[in-house]
Design a protein around this motif. Structure first.
Motif, short mmCIF file in Angstrom:
data_model
loop_
_atom_site.label_atom_id
_atom_site.label_comp_id
_atom_site.label_asym_id
_atom_site.label_seq_id
_atom_site.Cartn_x
_atom_site.Cartn_y
_atom_site.Cartn_z
N GLY A 52 -7.55 -24.73 9.14
CA GLY A 52 -6.26 -23.95 8.93
C GLY A 52 -5.87 -23.15 10.35
O GLY A 52 -4.59 -23.09 10.40
N ALA A 53 -6.88 -22.76 10.98
CA ALA A 53 -6.55 -22.21 12.20
C ALA A 53 -6.36 -23.17 13.46
O ALA A 53 -6.16 -22.65 14.52
CB ALA A 53 -7.91 -21.39 12.60
N ASN A 54 -6.39 -24.33 13.05
CA ASN A 54 -6.18 -25.22 14.22
C ASN A 54 -7.30 -25.18 15.42
O ASN A 54 -7.28 -25.42 16.46
CB ASN A 54 -4.73 -24.95 15.08
N GLU A 55 -8.49 -25.09 14.81
CA GLU A 55 -9.61 -24.82 15.68
C GLU A 55 -10.80 -25.53 15.15
O GLU A 55 -12.02 -25.14 15.36
CB GLU A 55 -10.18 -23.27 15.73
N LEU A 56 -10.45 -26.70 14.65
CA LEU A 56 -11.61 -27.61 14.00
C LEU A 56 -12.65 -28.20 15.02
O LEU A 56 -12.49 -28.11 16.22
CB LEU A 56 -11.09 -28.77 13.34
N ASN A 57 -14.10 -28.48 14.47
CA ASN A 57 -14.99 -28.99 15.32
C ASN A 57 -14.97 -30.57 15.27
O ASN A 57 -14.13 -30.86 14.31
CB ASN A 57 -16.34 -28.28 14.28
N VAL A 58 -15.73 -31.11 16.08
CA VAL A 58 -15.90 -32.39 15.92
C VAL A 58 -16.15 -33.00 14.61
O VAL A 58 -15.74 -33.84 14.16
CB VAL A 58 -17.01 -32.91 17.11
#
Length: 1015
Positions: free
Chosen positions: A221-227
């Motif tokens: 949701g925060a546009n900060e996803l992990n691999v």
């Protein structure tokens, strides 16, 4: 050939980063021959890989299985392939399975992906396919796009700052997840239309009438996803036409769509799963419905949601399905999100949420956790989120989803110092880059740093953040330390600038912001807290400067306690009491453990804090465990007797003795609160403190009476020297099983010298006991002696001669008085007289015959106690002493066994409840399981009673309902915060078990049909 030979030397391979030197030399030769490329060139390119051995192995696998694909790559593409599969052997394995677009991926040199493109490319991949073929197509296309994004990241990192691409890469990973879920939803619609999900086919018009929105939470949701990360989502559904899809059908169809969409991402298929889709942040968690209508969602959040659930909504973003519906859900929850900081128990809920994420981490993993460990990513994220929720109530500029954008806004808004914000942002990017590289290697969700040297070496090479494993370890440790320090500074230092108006501070919070921040960390009276902080830190003195340096850490520790407001007030009082003590601030500054222990004591125990205020120098004990352990009885007796003998006045002697007693009780309270000693050690320490006090007071009294008597002998008075006096401990005091809430039950026995008139001896004994009761009373620390267990209770004389006791017990004693004597023990005064009393007591408490009439009498007494002594309106199940399975049940059962069998079995002739219970188990009078149930209930009830006294400074036998008091008990007992229901459930479970054993064993004697009234 000379150049080839040189390239094949093992030392060259070692310098290039290979570990399996001989095998790698052979493999390089094979690859060079296959591709017709010089070995030296290959060696140079593989030296760029994070793990050259893994990279070489994967490239050889591709060469063997797809020689045409590998042969078609130019040298620049080959270099990129080595870099990519050296960082991610898992992507090397993928391209072995799916090599079709390998050249295209490598030719572009890596690139970022927008959400629009990701959705378009992934939807194209699954168009016209159903179920597993579509799943595989989705996963293949996803991994091809992932390889492009990660190749971009690796190349950009190698060209410059490895942290620089993080923001764009994380946004691209989030876009890929959005695209995958959109494609998964398309697969789900096709499967439902065909009934391929195992259910009945859904008509096209019903599918068209069903609106479903996928709302991402957390990092996606925060546009900060992990691999590789769980993708947290909630599902919202609505109908276009209620006549086509009504409420129940909407939920059924929506649930099938959501379930099938999730299967596309993570169910087994030929191509491995992508990641887990996690819907457990939805209302009611895993126990709630998978999908809800928008109205149902709003009803839940408006009426039932807890504060932590609004924190979870902070990052909510519509990413797939009906975006308009998802955005409406997000928009309608925004006001509740930004108002959540003012909700009751806001801080507790945030702390519990933080705690939940660490509950399932193995103890051995915590120090290796990049994400959840101390100084890890979660510390940064929760710090930023908490500040957003605190100050976002008033400042719309903080209404952002991402951690880094929000941190930047906090800096621009003056809530975080610019330098601190920049350092924390860099630390966040550094930890996230390490996390990406760890996950990229095996395409597996992990946040655990390697523990072996080889793993650290590879991670250092892949990330570009360090030249080797040792350097990376040092960098990681330094980052963790800095994150912890910045967390404290960001939260607490601005509070000090607000109250102390420090010109050297980089920023100064306004008073409103400071109050909000104090409330956010658990202070219920921010204004009062600010007054105390002002008093402690304002000014330019050395003391004020030291306090300012200490307070950020001390505030955090106080906030971790149950009552930070009282803790801060008590800290101020203790600090003022130690104003002229040179070692006090030095101890707090240099003795971190002592300072933390002090805040733990003050914020968790009003009882200890009040005592500490009267003995402020006792803070020094917190530095060493040995200073917090109970003093031995012989040591205390020696000290008390010396004090009693050196004082001219009886009142002066009593004051000195009470001060020592108070000191020892404080020592025990502090030792228990910081977990240096347990409740068993507390019981022995209290016994020693009370016994030494009574012994010293009796010594002082007898000495004073003796001196007074010598002056009166000429008048014919016999004087106090004619009376021998002994004190007999009863109840828990007699059993050496005291807690902080226990009464001091005693009886007094005297014996007159030969020729002394009985009446004169009685008057002397009564006077001595009356004086003892006066002298033991401490205005600073109430100590009451309870003589109510004496013969005839309150209406009987407070002291009796040994002969009078014998006469009474032989002629008039009731069964309950024999029962009370089971815990009688000499504690002070004449040893010979005490021993004589015990001989008499043994005849009464261990009778040679204890028949059925006596058993029935004990049962009737127990019934009366429960019927008459339970306080009016009290919930019996919460009464720790008189309730079912409580202390009384255990003690009455044990005492009945002692009365019946004590004469014949030495194992039962003990004043200790637990020792007698163990003896009953040994003798087979109660089974081991029953003994365990009774023992656990008795110990737990005793612990809770003591904890209540420490927490509130009031004695109580009732498990409270108030959450604050339950939290206080948990804080004293060292139990996790925010789990008060577990405390209640534990007591109810233990007491139920104990009651069942009690009823079975207590009524196993005598007539089987006689039943005891149960609750």
């Amino acid at each position: 050939m000379a150049g080839a030979d040189r390239a094949h030397r093992l030392s060259d391979l070692a310098r290039a980063g290979f570990q399996e030197l001989s095998e790698s030399r052979e493999r390089l030769g094979m690859l060079a021959e296959t591709l017709d490329i010089p070995v030296g060139w290959l060696l140079e390119k593989f030296s760029l890989a994070g793990d050259p051995d893994a990279a070489l192995g994967r490239v050889l696998d591709i060469a063997e299985r797809h020689p045409d694909v590998l042969g078609a790559l130019d040298r620049e593409q080959g270099e990129r392939l080595a870099l990519l599969v050296g960082a991610s052997p898992a992507l090397g394995d993928f391209f072995c399975r799916q090599p079709t677009r390998l050249d295209e991926v490598l030719a572009g040199g890596g690139r970022l992906v927008s959400e629009v493109e990701a959705k378009g490319r992934l939807l194209d991949a699954v168009a016209g396919l159903e179920s597993e073929p579509a799943w595989n197509a989705l996963r293949v296309r996803y991994r091809e796009l992932l390889a492009e994004v990660m190749l971009f990241d690796l190349l950009e990192g190698r060209r410059g700052d490895p942290l620089a691409p993080f923001d764009e890469v994380a946004a691209s990973l989030s876009a890929l997840a959005s695209g995958a879920l959109e494609a998964g939803l398309a697969i789900a619609r096709a499967d439902l239309a065909a009934g391929a999900d195992g259910g009945a086919p859904v008509p096209a018009e019903r599918l068209a009438a069903t609106r479903i929105a996928v709302v991402a939470m957390g990092k996606c949701g925060a546009n900060e996803l992990n691999v590789v990360s769980d993708v947290d989502v909630v599902f919202v559904v609505e109908t276009v036409d209620p006549e086509i899809v009504d409420g129940d059908a909407l939920i059924r169809v929506g649930t099938r769509l959501a379930s099938e969409m999730m299967r596309a991402a993570h169910d087994p298929a030929f191509e491995p799963p992508l990641w887990q889709v996690d819907p457990n942040l939805r209302p009611e968690g895993r126990h709630g419905p998978l999908v809800r209508s928008l109205g149902s969602m709003m009803n839940y959040y408006e009426r039932w949601a807890k504060a932590w659930e609004f924190q979870a909504l902070l990052k909510a973003r519509a990413i797939a399905g009906d975006i308009e519906l998802g955005e409406e859900f997000v928009a309608r929850t925004r006001a509740m999100v930004w108002a959540s900081g003012s909700r009751e128990d806001f801080v507790g809920s945030v702390q519990r949420m933080r705690q939940r994420v660490t509950e399932h981490i193995g103890e051995g993993d915590l120090e290796y956790q990049l994400k959840l460990g101390p100084g890890g990513l979660r510390d940064i994220e929760f710090s930023v989120q908490l500040l957003q929720l605190v100050h976002g109530q008033y400042d719309d500029r903080l209404h952002l989803r991402g951690t880094l954008p929000a941190l930047h806004a906090l800096v621009e808004g003056g809530y975080v110092a610019r330098g601190d914000g920049e350092r924390l942002a860099a630390d966040y990017r550094r930890l996230r880059v390490l996390e990406h590289r760890l996950q990229l290697r095996d395409l597996r969700r992990t946040a655990l740093m390697p523990r072996d040297e080889e793993g650290l070496r590879v991670l250092a090479r892949s990330s570009g953040l360090a030249r080797g494993g040792d350097e990376l370890r040092r960098l990681w440790e330094a980052t963790k330390r800095e994150v912890r320090e910045l967390h404290l500074k960001i939260f607490y230092a601005p509070l000090l600038s607000a109250v102390a108006a420090l010109p050297e501070e980089e920023l100064i919070l306004g008073s409103d912001e400071a109050r909000a921040r104090l409330a956010s960390i658990g202070f219920r009276d921010p204004d009062g807290a600010m007054r105390h902080l002002t008093a402690l830190t304002r000014g330019t003195s050395r003391r004020a400067r030291i306090q300012r340096n200490l307070m950020p850490v001390l505030l955090q520790w106080l906030a971790e306690g149950t009552d930070p407001d009282f803790g801060l007030l008590a800290f101020r009082r203790v600090s003022e009491a130690n104003l002229e003590t040179p070692w006090y601030l030095r101890l707090l500054r240099d003795g971190a453990e002592a300072a933390e222990r002090l805040t733990q004591v003050l914020s968790n125990s009003k009882y200890a804090a009040e005592l500490l205020e009267s003995i402020p120098e006792a803070v020094a004990w917190l530095e060493k465990d040995e200073s917090l352990r109970p003093s031995a009885l012989p040591t205390l007796l020696e000290e008390m007797r010396a004090l009693a003998s050196r004082r001219e006045s009886i009142d002066d002697a009593a004051a000195a003795l009470r001060a020592v007693h108070r000191r020892e009780v404080l020592r025990l309270a502090m030792g228990r609160l910081v977990d240096v000693i347990d409740d068993a050690e507390v019981a022995l320490g209290l016994d020693a403190a009370h016994t030494a006090l009574l012994d010293g007071l009796l010594l002082a009294l007898v000495g004073a009476e003796s001196r007074a008597g010598q002056g009166d002998r000429g008048a014919g008075e016999s004087g106090a020297a004619a009376v021998e006096l002994a004190l007999i401990g009863m109840g828990r005091y007699g059993g050496r099983e005291l807690g902080f809430a226990s009464d001091i039950d005693i009886m007094a026995v005297y014996r007159a010298e030969e020729g002394v008139p009985a009446e004169a001896a009685a008057r002397t004994a009564q006077r001595l006991i009356s004086e003892l009761r006066r002298l033991v009373s401490d205005p600073r620390f109430p100590v009451d002696l309870d003589f109510d267990l004496r013969p005839e209770g309150k209406s009987g004389p407070v002291a009796r001669s040994l002969a009078s006791y014998r006469s009474y017990y032989e002629r008039w004693s009731l069964t309950w008085e024999a029962q009370a004597l089971l815990r009688a023990r000499p504690v002070a005064g004449s040893p010979g007289l005490g021993a004589a009393f015990v001989e008499l007591a043994d005849e009464i408490r261990f009778p040679s015959r204890f028949g059925e009439n006596e058993v029935r009498e004990v049962r009737r007494m127990k019934a009366r106690v429960e019927a008459e002594r339970l306080p009016h309106g009290a919930d019996p199940k919460r009464h720790l002493k008189l309730g079912p399975g409580g202390i009384s049940d255990v003690e009455w059962l044990v005492q009945l066994l002692q009365l019946r069998h004590g004469a014949e079995h030495a194992e039962l002739r003990t004043v200790s409840t637990l020792s007698a219970l163990a003896g009953a188990d040994e003798l087979g009078l109660i089974d081991a399981e029953g003994r365990e149930a009774l023992e656990e209930a008795w110990i737990f009830a005793s612990q809770v009673r003591s904890a209540l006294k420490l927490w509130t400074d009031r004695a109580s036998d009732v498990l409270p309902f108030a959450r604050e008091d339950l939290e206080g008990i948990a804080g004293v007992l060292g139990l996790p915060r925010g789990r008060t229901s577990e405390l209640e459930e534990r007591w109810l479970a233990l007491s139920r078990r104990a009651r069942a054993v009690f009823e079975r064993a207590f009524f196993g004697f005598g007539e089987e049909d006689e039943r005891f009234p149960a609750y």
